[in-house]
Design a protein around this motif. Sequence first.
Motif, PDB file in Angstrom:
ATOM      1  N   LYS A  18       0.848  -1.185   0.000  1.00 55.53           N
ATOM      2  CA  LYS A  18       0.000   0.000   0.000  1.00 55.53           C
ATOM      3  C   LYS A  18       0.885   1.236   0.000  1.00 55.53           C
ATOM      4  CE  LYS A  18      -4.042  -2.037   2.257  1.00 55.53           C
ATOM      5  NZ  LYS A  18      -5.010  -1.917   3.383  1.00 55.53           N
ATOM      6  N   ALA A  19       0.352   2.354  -0.472  1.00 56.48           N
ATOM      7  CA  ALA A  19       1.172   3.561  -0.579  1.00 56.48           C
ATOM      8  C   ALA A  19       0.373   4.802  -0.203  1.00 56.48           C
ATOM      9  CB  ALA A  19       1.701   3.699  -2.008  1.00 56.48           C
ATOM     10  N   ARG A  20       1.101   5.780   0.295  1.00 51.77           N
ATOM     11  CA  ARG A  20       0.534   7.093   0.592  1.00 51.77           C
ATOM     12  C   ARG A  20       1.454   8.144  -0.018  1.00 51.77           C
ATOM     13  NH1 ARG A  20      -1.612   9.175   6.480  1.00 51.77           N
ATOM     14  NH2 ARG A  20      -1.965  11.364   5.933  1.00 51.77           N
ATOM     15  N   SER A  21       0.931   8.950  -0.902  1.00 50.16           N
ATOM     16  CA  SER A  21       1.754   9.905  -1.646  1.00 50.16           C
ATOM     17  C   SER A  21       2.272  11.026  -0.750  1.00 50.16           C
ATOM     18  CB  SER A  21       0.945  10.513  -2.799  1.00 50.16           C
ATOM     19  OG  SER A  21       1.699  11.513  -3.449  1.00 50.16           O
ATOM     20  N   LEU A  22       3.535  11.369  -0.977  1.00 52.72           N
ATOM     21  CA  LEU A  22       4.131  12.532  -0.319  1.00 52.72           C
ATOM     22  C   LEU A  22       4.365  13.651  -1.338  1.00 52.72           C
ATOM     23  CD1 LEU A  22       6.785  10.774   1.967  1.00 52.72           C
ATOM     24  CD2 LEU A  22       4.516  11.611   2.614  1.00 52.72           C
ATOM     25  N   GLY A  23       3.764  13.524  -2.507  1.00 56.42           N
ATOM     26  CA  GLY A  23       3.913  14.537  -3.545  1.00 56.42           C
ATOM     27  C   GLY A  23       4.966  14.136  -4.566  1.00 56.42           C
ATOM     28  N   THR A  24       5.228  15.044  -5.502  1.00 60.29           N
ATOM     29  CA  THR A  24       6.237  14.799  -6.532  1.00 60.29           C
ATOM     30  C   THR A  24       7.576  15.365  -6.081  1.00 60.29           C
ATOM     31  OG1 THR A  24       5.604  16.842  -7.672  1.00 60.29           O
ATOM     32  CG2 THR A  24       4.564  14.795  -8.412  1.00 60.29           C
ATOM     33  N   ASN A  25       8.601  14.905  -6.746  1.00 61.84           N
ATOM     34  CA  ASN A  25       9.951  15.242  -6.337  1.00 61.84           C
ATOM     35  C   ASN A  25      10.771  15.542  -7.594  1.00 61.84           C
ATOM     36  OD1 ASN A  25      11.999  15.575  -4.453  1.00 61.84           O
ATOM     37  ND2 ASN A  25      12.715  13.478  -4.731  1.00 61.84           N
ATOM     38  N   ARG A  26      11.102  16.800  -7.813  1.00 58.74           N
ATOM     39  CA  ARG A  26      11.825  17.193  -9.021  1.00 58.74           C
ATOM     40  C   ARG A  26      13.297  16.810  -8.924  1.00 58.74           C
ATOM     41  NH1 ARG A  26      14.080  22.142 -11.251  1.00 58.74           N
ATOM     42  NH2 ARG A  26      13.863  23.144  -9.202  1.00 58.74           N
ATOM     43  N   ARG A  27      13.846  16.340 -10.027  1.00 57.22           N
ATOM     44  CA  ARG A  27      15.277  16.027 -10.082  1.00 57.22           C
ATOM     45  C   ARG A  27      16.007  17.150 -10.821  1.00 57.22           C
ATOM     46  NH1 ARG A  27      16.736  10.274 -12.146  1.00 57.22           N
ATOM     47  NH2 ARG A  27      18.311  10.335 -10.504  1.00 57.22           N
ATOM     48  N   ILE A  28      17.162  17.538 -10.303  1.00 56.37           N
ATOM     49  CA  ILE A  28      17.929  18.620 -10.904  1.00 56.37           C
ATOM     50  C   ILE A  28      19.390  18.207 -11.041  1.00 56.37           C
ATOM     51  CG2 ILE A  28      16.390  20.370  -9.926  1.00 56.37           C
ATOM     52  CD1 ILE A  28      18.657  21.030  -7.918  1.00 56.37           C
ATOM     53  N   VAL A  29      20.066  18.844 -11.997  1.00 54.57           N
ATOM     54  CA  VAL A  29      21.516  18.710 -12.106  1.00 54.57           C
ATOM     55  C   VAL A  29      22.128  19.884 -11.359  1.00 54.57           C
ATOM     56  CG1 VAL A  29      23.495  18.600 -13.662  1.00 54.57           C
ATOM     57  CG2 VAL A  29      21.318  17.562 -14.334  1.00 54.57           C
ATOM     58  N   CYS A  30      23.100  19.601 -10.510  1.00 46.72           N
ATOM     59  CA  CYS A  30      23.694  20.669  -9.708  1.00 46.72           C
ATOM     60  C   CYS A  30      25.201  20.465  -9.581  1.00 46.72           C
ATOM     61  CB  CYS A  30      23.044  20.721  -8.329  1.00 46.72           C
ATOM     62  SG  CYS A  30      23.070  19.159  -7.429  1.00 46.72           S
ATOM     63  N   ALA A  31      25.867  21.524  -9.156  1.00 45.67           N
ATOM     64  CA  ALA A  31      27.309  21.482  -8.975  1.00 45.67           C
ATOM     65  C   ALA A  31      27.717  22.571  -8.002  1.00 45.67           C
ATOM     66  CB  ALA A  31      28.032  21.666 -10.309  1.00 45.67           C
ATOM     67  N   ALA A  32      28.905  22.438  -7.447  1.00 47.90           N
ATOM     68  CA  ALA A  32      29.452  23.473  -6.576  1.00 47.90           C
ATOM     69  C   ALA A  32      29.979  24.627  -7.427  1.00 47.90           C
ATOM     70  CB  ALA A  32      30.583  22.893  -5.732  1.00 47.90           C
ATOM     71  N   PRO A  33      29.891  25.864  -6.923  1.00 50.98           N
ATOM     72  CA  PRO A  33      30.444  27.008  -7.672  1.00 50.98           C
ATOM     73  C   PRO A  33      31.912  26.806  -8.046  1.00 50.98           C
ATOM     74  CG  PRO A  33      29.092  27.781  -5.857  1.00 50.98           C
ATOM     75  CD  PRO A  33      29.212  26.299  -5.688  1.00 50.98           C
ATOM     76  N   SER A  34      32.687  26.132  -7.178  1.00 47.40           N
ATOM     77  CA  SER A  34      34.108  25.916  -7.470  1.00 47.40           C
ATOM     78  C   SER A  34      34.299  25.033  -8.695  1.00 47.40           C
ATOM     79  CB  SER A  34      34.808  25.292  -6.256  1.00 47.40           C
ATOM     80  OG  SER A  34      34.216  24.036  -5.921  1.00 47.40           O
ATOM     81  N   TYR A  35      33.436  24.021  -8.851  1.00 48.46           N
ATOM     82  CA  TYR A  35      33.535  23.154 -10.027  1.00 48.46           C
ATOM     83  C   TYR A  35      33.197  23.941 -11.292  1.00 48.46           C
ATOM     84  CZ  TYR A  35      32.653  19.588 -13.509  1.00 48.46           C
ATOM     85  OH  TYR A  35      32.678  18.846 -14.676  1.00 48.46           O
ATOM     86  N   LEU A  36      32.140  24.726 -11.242  1.00 52.02           N
ATOM     87  CA  LEU A  36      31.721  25.491 -12.421  1.00 52.02           C
ATOM     88  C   LEU A  36      32.762  26.536 -12.790  1.00 52.02           C
ATOM     89  CD1 LEU A  36      27.931  25.938 -11.529  1.00 52.02           C
ATOM     90  CD2 LEU A  36      28.968  24.237 -13.043  1.00 52.02           C
ATOM     91  N   ALA A  37      33.411  27.137 -11.793  1.00 52.81           N
ATOM     92  CA  ALA A  37      34.449  28.130 -12.072  1.00 52.81           C
ATOM     93  C   ALA A  37      35.641  27.488 -12.768  1.00 52.81           C
ATOM     94  CB  ALA A  37      34.894  28.793 -10.767  1.00 52.81           C
ATOM     95  N   ALA A  38      35.935  26.235 -12.412  1.00 50.13           N
ATOM     96  CA  ALA A  38      37.100  25.554 -12.980  1.00 50.13           C
ATOM     97  C   ALA A  38      36.806  24.896 -14.329  1.00 50.13           C
ATOM     98  CB  ALA A  38      37.607  24.505 -12.002  1.00 50.13           C
ATOM     99  N   HIS A  39      35.567  24.432 -14.530  1.00 51.97           N
ATOM    100  CA  HIS A  39      35.265  23.630 -15.712  1.00 51.97           C
ATOM    101  C   HIS A  39      34.197  24.230 -16.623  1.00 51.97           C
ATOM    102  CE1 HIS A  39      37.652  20.320 -14.016  1.00 51.97           C
ATOM    103  NE2 HIS A  39      37.099  20.630 -12.857  1.00 51.97           N
ATOM    104  N   GLY A  40      33.605  25.341 -16.224  1.00 55.93           N
ATOM    105  CA  GLY A  40      32.553  25.946 -17.021  1.00 55.93           C
ATOM    106  C   GLY A  40      31.185  25.382 -16.696  1.00 55.93           C
ATOM    107  N   THR A  41      30.151  26.109 -17.114  1.00 61.18           N
ATOM    108  CA  THR A  41      28.771  25.709 -16.840  1.00 61.18           C
ATOM    109  C   THR A  41      28.132  25.145 -18.098  1.00 61.18           C
ATOM    110  OG1 THR A  41      28.549  27.448 -15.170  1.00 61.18           O
ATOM    111  CG2 THR A  41      26.513  26.505 -16.042  1.00 61.18           C
ATOM    112  N   PRO A  42      27.641  23.920 -18.078  1.00 59.69           N
ATOM    113  CA  PRO A  42      26.982  23.362 -19.272  1.00 59.69           C
ATOM    114  C   PRO A  42      25.718  24.160 -19.598  1.00 59.69           C
ATOM    115  CG  PRO A  42      26.586  21.964 -17.375  1.00 59.69           C
ATOM    116  CD  PRO A  42      27.590  22.985 -16.932  1.00 59.69           C
ATOM    117  N   SER A  43      25.523  24.427 -20.879  1.00 59.41           N
ATOM    118  CA  SER A  43      24.336  25.169 -21.300  1.00 59.41           C
ATOM    119  C   SER A  43      23.322  24.286 -22.005  1.00 59.41           C
ATOM    120  CB  SER A  43      24.743  26.333 -22.221  1.00 59.41           C
ATOM    121  OG  SER A  43      25.412  25.831 -23.379  1.00 59.41           O
ATOM    122  N   HIS A  44      23.717  23.048 -22.304  1.00 62.06           N
ATOM    123  CA  HIS A  44      22.836  22.095 -22.989  1.00 62.06           C
ATOM    124  C   HIS A  44      23.186  20.700 -22.470  1.00 62.06           C
ATOM    125  CE1 HIS A  44      21.103  19.662 -26.250  1.00 62.06           C
ATOM    126  NE2 HIS A  44      20.353  20.710 -26.537  1.00 62.06           N
TER     127      HIS A  44
END
Length: 293
Positions: A153-179
């Motif tokens: 049996k189940a009881r819904s707790l709602g939906t849960n969005r998935r996101i891609v994320c990174a630390a600012p330090s990683y993005l500063a060193a490797h760039g931010t993907p745009s696609h």
Amino acid sequence: MNLSNLRLFLRIVEKGGLAAAGREVGLSPASVSERLSALEHHYGATLLNRTTRAISLTEEGKALVAGARRLLAEADELESRVRLGAEKISGPIRISAPEDLGRQKIVPIVDAFLTENPEVVIDLNLTDGYIDLVGQGIDLAVRHGSLADSSLKARSLGTNRRIVCAAPSYLAAHGTPSHPNDLSTHDCIVMRFGQNLDREWSFLVDGEQRSVMVRGRRIANDGGMVRQWCRDGFGLALKSVRDVEDDILDGTLVEVLGDFSAGTTGLQIVYPPSAVQPRRVRLLIDRIAAAFQ
């Protein structure tokens, strides 16, 4: 009929062996075997097929597992009401939850529940892998995704969005993907679910759902470890927004590819289809559901 022998029988089934069950409750293998034999003599049936390596339930044993859980739940409920009164609850609750979500969201709810109900005992199993609720005697589990076992049996707790994320330090060193296609040049932190690697990340591109294969040098079966590596700047991660919402708010992590929805999953409480559910379990399910509302 001895209720303690029924409890021991369920423990044998949950632990997968007589010796393991005995260690759990402080009994020798010989004592466990003797009490199991007494239970089989009482019912006039063999409940377990035993070999030197494994045990398996007979048809009579399977029937007893379901009936014993209902009977013991009723006995616990009755004892709690007589001993403590209708307003108080007592006894064990066995819970399973994903590693990261469990630590961040479920543990605080459990802590508050235990403070309010000092006669309750919580047995918490944090795992991102599959767990057999019925076979392991779990009272309730919090799970992502669709319900694979239709008998639960189940009881819904709602939906849960998935996101891609990174630390600012990683993005500063490797760039931010745009696609999403840009992920092929990035180090991605990959989650393992049992034997399966979550290397195929799904995105909405030009109105169509597309999958992108990612690569990375860090793989873990622990969502908390994936989150920590991401926070430390070791790569991009695909995470539930509930797992990282605090990191996003304080700037420890940054969402990327927000224009390409990584999809949503259901979040739910699942529990065995017992006809009788102890009041303590019902109250905790209500508490968790209210917190996620």
